[in-house]
Design a protein around this motif. Structure first.
Motif, PDB file in Angstrom:
ATOM      1  N   UNK A   1       0.842  -1.203   0.000  1.00 37.37           N
ATOM      2  CA  UNK A   1       0.000   0.000   0.000  1.00 37.37           C
ATOM      3  C   UNK A   1       0.874   1.248   0.000  1.00 37.37           C
ATOM      4  N   UNK A   2       1.942   1.229   0.771  1.00 36.54           N
ATOM      5  CA  UNK A   2       2.860   2.370   0.843  1.00 36.54           C
ATOM      6  C   UNK A   2       3.507   2.648  -0.516  1.00 36.54           C
ATOM      7  N   UNK A   3       4.021   1.611  -1.154  1.00 38.92           N
ATOM      8  CA  UNK A   3       4.663   1.776  -2.465  1.00 38.92           C
ATOM      9  C   UNK A   3       3.650   2.282  -3.491  1.00 38.92           C
ATOM     10  N   UNK A   4       2.462   1.679  -3.507  1.00 38.79           N
ATOM     11  CA  UNK A   4       1.430   2.077  -4.470  1.00 38.79           C
ATOM     12  C   UNK A   4       0.991   3.523  -4.243  1.00 38.79           C
ATOM     13  N   UNK A   5       0.755   3.889  -2.993  1.00 37.20           N
ATOM     14  CA  UNK A   5       0.314   5.254  -2.690  1.00 37.20           C
ATOM     15  C   UNK A   5       1.385   6.266  -3.081  1.00 37.20           C
ATOM     16  N   UNK A   6       2.635   5.969  -2.757  1.00 33.38           N
ATOM     17  CA  UNK A   6       3.714   6.898  -3.094  1.00 33.38           C
ATOM     18  C   UNK A   6       3.909   7.019  -4.597  1.00 33.38           C
TER      19      UNK A   6
ATOM     20  N   UNK B   1      -1.214  10.634   3.111  1.00 33.62           N
ATOM     21  CA  UNK B   1      -1.195   9.178   2.923  1.00 33.62           C
ATOM     22  C   UNK B   1      -0.049   8.552   3.701  1.00 33.62           C
ATOM     23  N   UNK B   2       1.116   9.180   3.671  1.00 33.91           N
ATOM     24  CA  UNK B   2       2.265   8.642   4.415  1.00 33.91           C
ATOM     25  C   UNK B   2       2.039   8.702   5.921  1.00 33.91           C
ATOM     26  N   UNK B   3       1.359   9.721   6.398  1.00 41.02           N
ATOM     27  CA  UNK B   3       1.025   9.803   7.818  1.00 41.02           C
ATOM     28  C   UNK B   3       0.068   8.676   8.204  1.00 41.02           C
ATOM     29  N   UNK B   4      -0.914   8.396   7.367  1.00 40.90           N
ATOM     30  CA  UNK B   4      -1.857   7.311   7.626  1.00 40.90           C
ATOM     31  C   UNK B   4      -1.127   5.967   7.648  1.00 40.90           C
ATOM     32  N   UNK B   5      -0.220   5.770   6.710  1.00 34.30           N
ATOM     33  CA  UNK B   5       0.564   4.530   6.663  1.00 34.30           C
ATOM     34  C   UNK B   5       1.429   4.401   7.912  1.00 34.30           C
ATOM     35  N   UNK B   6       2.018   5.493   8.354  1.00 29.72           N
ATOM     36  CA  UNK B   6       2.820   5.495   9.581  1.00 29.72           C
ATOM     37  C   UNK B   6       1.967   5.114  10.792  1.00 29.72           C
ATOM     38  N   UNK B   7       0.775   5.681  10.879  1.00 31.78           N
ATOM     39  CA  UNK B   7      -0.140   5.367  11.988  1.00 31.78           C
ATOM     40  C   UNK B   7      -0.531   3.889  11.953  1.00 31.78           C
ATOM     41  N   UNK B   8      -0.807   3.358  10.767  1.00 24.34           N
ATOM     42  CA  UNK B   8      -1.135   1.935  10.648  1.00 24.34           C
ATOM     43  C   UNK B   8       0.029   1.063  11.106  1.00 24.34           C
ATOM     44  N   UNK B   9       1.250   1.457  10.761  1.00 27.27           N
ATOM     45  CA  UNK B   9       2.429   0.702  11.205  1.00 27.27           C
ATOM     46  C   UNK B   9       2.546   0.727  12.729  1.00 27.27           C
ATOM     47  N   UNK B  10       2.310   1.867  13.329  1.00 32.58           N
ATOM     48  CA  UNK B  10       2.358   1.979  14.794  1.00 32.58           C
ATOM     49  C   UNK B  10       1.286   1.097  15.427  1.00 32.58           C
TER      50      UNK B  10
ATOM     51  N   UNK C   1       0.957  -8.900  21.975  1.00 34.38           N
ATOM     52  CA  UNK C   1       0.658 -10.302  21.725  1.00 34.38           C
ATOM     53  C   UNK C   1      -0.684 -10.525  21.056  1.00 34.38           C
ATOM     54  N   UNK C   2      -1.194  -9.525  20.366  1.00 39.08           N
ATOM     55  CA  UNK C   2      -2.492  -9.624  19.707  1.00 39.08           C
ATOM     56  C   UNK C   2      -2.313  -9.818  18.208  1.00 39.08           C
ATOM     57  N   UNK C   3      -3.280 -10.474  17.604  1.00 40.07           N
ATOM     58  CA  UNK C   3      -3.298 -10.653  16.152  1.00 40.07           C
ATOM     59  C   UNK C   3      -4.512  -9.897  15.607  1.00 40.07           C
ATOM     60  N   UNK C   4      -4.478  -8.588  15.779  1.00 44.56           N
ATOM     61  CA  UNK C   4      -5.568  -7.740  15.297  1.00 44.56           C
ATOM     62  C   UNK C   4      -5.244  -7.249  13.892  1.00 44.56           C
ATOM     63  N   UNK C   5      -6.224  -7.352  12.978  1.00 44.28           N
ATOM     64  CA  UNK C   5      -5.966  -6.840  11.627  1.00 44.28           C
ATOM     65  C   UNK C   5      -5.885  -5.317  11.627  1.00 44.28           C
ATOM     66  N   UNK C   6      -5.069  -4.797  10.739  1.00 42.89           N
ATOM     67  CA  UNK C   6      -4.967  -3.346  10.589  1.00 42.89           C
ATOM     68  C   UNK C   6      -6.271  -2.802  10.021  1.00 42.89           C
ATOM     69  N   UNK C   7      -6.659  -1.596  10.407  1.00 41.33           N
ATOM     70  CA  UNK C   7      -7.856  -1.008   9.817  1.00 41.33           C
ATOM     71  C   UNK C   7      -7.715  -0.861   8.298  1.00 41.33           C
ATOM     72  N   UNK C   8      -8.762  -1.050   7.596  1.00 42.95           N
ATOM     73  CA  UNK C   8      -8.886  -0.881   6.141  1.00 42.95           C
ATOM     74  C   UNK C   8      -8.173  -1.988   5.365  1.00 42.95           C
ATOM     75  N   UNK C   9      -6.884  -2.209   5.583  1.00 45.23           N
ATOM     76  CA  UNK C   9      -6.109  -3.134   4.746  1.00 45.23           C
ATOM     77  C   UNK C   9      -5.860  -4.478   5.403  1.00 45.23           C
ATOM     78  N   UNK C  10      -6.260  -4.652   6.635  1.00 42.75           N
ATOM     79  CA  UNK C  10      -5.921  -5.860   7.397  1.00 42.75           C
ATOM     80  C   UNK C  10      -6.607  -7.127   6.951  1.00 42.75           C
ATOM     81  N   UNK C  11      -7.632  -7.036   6.133  1.00 44.93           N
ATOM     82  CA  UNK C  11      -8.367  -8.235   5.725  1.00 44.93           C
ATOM     83  C   UNK C  11      -7.720  -8.969   4.556  1.00 44.93           C
ATOM     84  N   UNK C  12      -6.701  -8.397   3.958  1.00 43.60           N
ATOM     85  CA  UNK C  12      -6.038  -9.021   2.806  1.00 43.60           C
ATOM     86  C   UNK C  12      -4.997 -10.029   3.278  1.00 43.60           C
ATOM     87  N   UNK C  13      -5.013 -11.214   2.700  1.00 48.77           N
ATOM     88  CA  UNK C  13      -4.043 -12.249   3.032  1.00 48.77           C
ATOM     89  C   UNK C  13      -3.171 -12.512   1.813  1.00 48.77           C
ATOM     90  N   UNK C  14      -1.920 -12.147   1.914  1.00 45.34           N
ATOM     91  CA  UNK C  14      -0.972 -12.336   0.824  1.00 45.34           C
ATOM     92  C   UNK C  14      -0.052 -13.520   1.079  1.00 45.34           C
TER      93      UNK C  14
END
Length: 102
Positions: A47-52, A69-78, A87-100
């Protein structure tokens, strides 16, 4: 979802996954917890590469939206790093449902 020993043994790998997603792929391939976070890190990286790339080639509006966009990506990383550290396996908001990665 994940075994307690797996989580405790691979927290560092899960945290590193948001900075360098490929490290858990090399060092903790057997850990479901680390691989979950590696998948999240890889998705975030793509997502970061595509957005940039996309916003970087769009004149004016793209250049204005790029820092946001970079600020949002930074927040998602945090958010991912905090979840991994807890110790949680919580999906990231918006993009967390994708399994690669499986």
């Amino acid at each position: 979802m994940h075994e307690t020993s797996d989580i405790q043994n691979n927290k560092v790998m899960a945290i590193v996954a948001y900075i360098l997603f490929f490290v858990p792929l090399l060092a903790a391939r057997e850990s479901k917890f680390a691989m979950y976070h590696a998948n999240q890190g890889l998705t975030l990286f793509i997502v970061c590469v595509a957005a940039n790339f996309i916003l970087g080639i769009i004149p004016i509006i793209g250049w204005i939206l790029l820092p946001i966009a970079n600020l949002i990506i930074f927040v998602l990383a945090i958010l991912g790093i905090v979840a991994a550290a807890q110790g949680q396996a919580k999906p990231l908001p918006i993009i967390g449902s994708f399994t690669l990665l499986k």
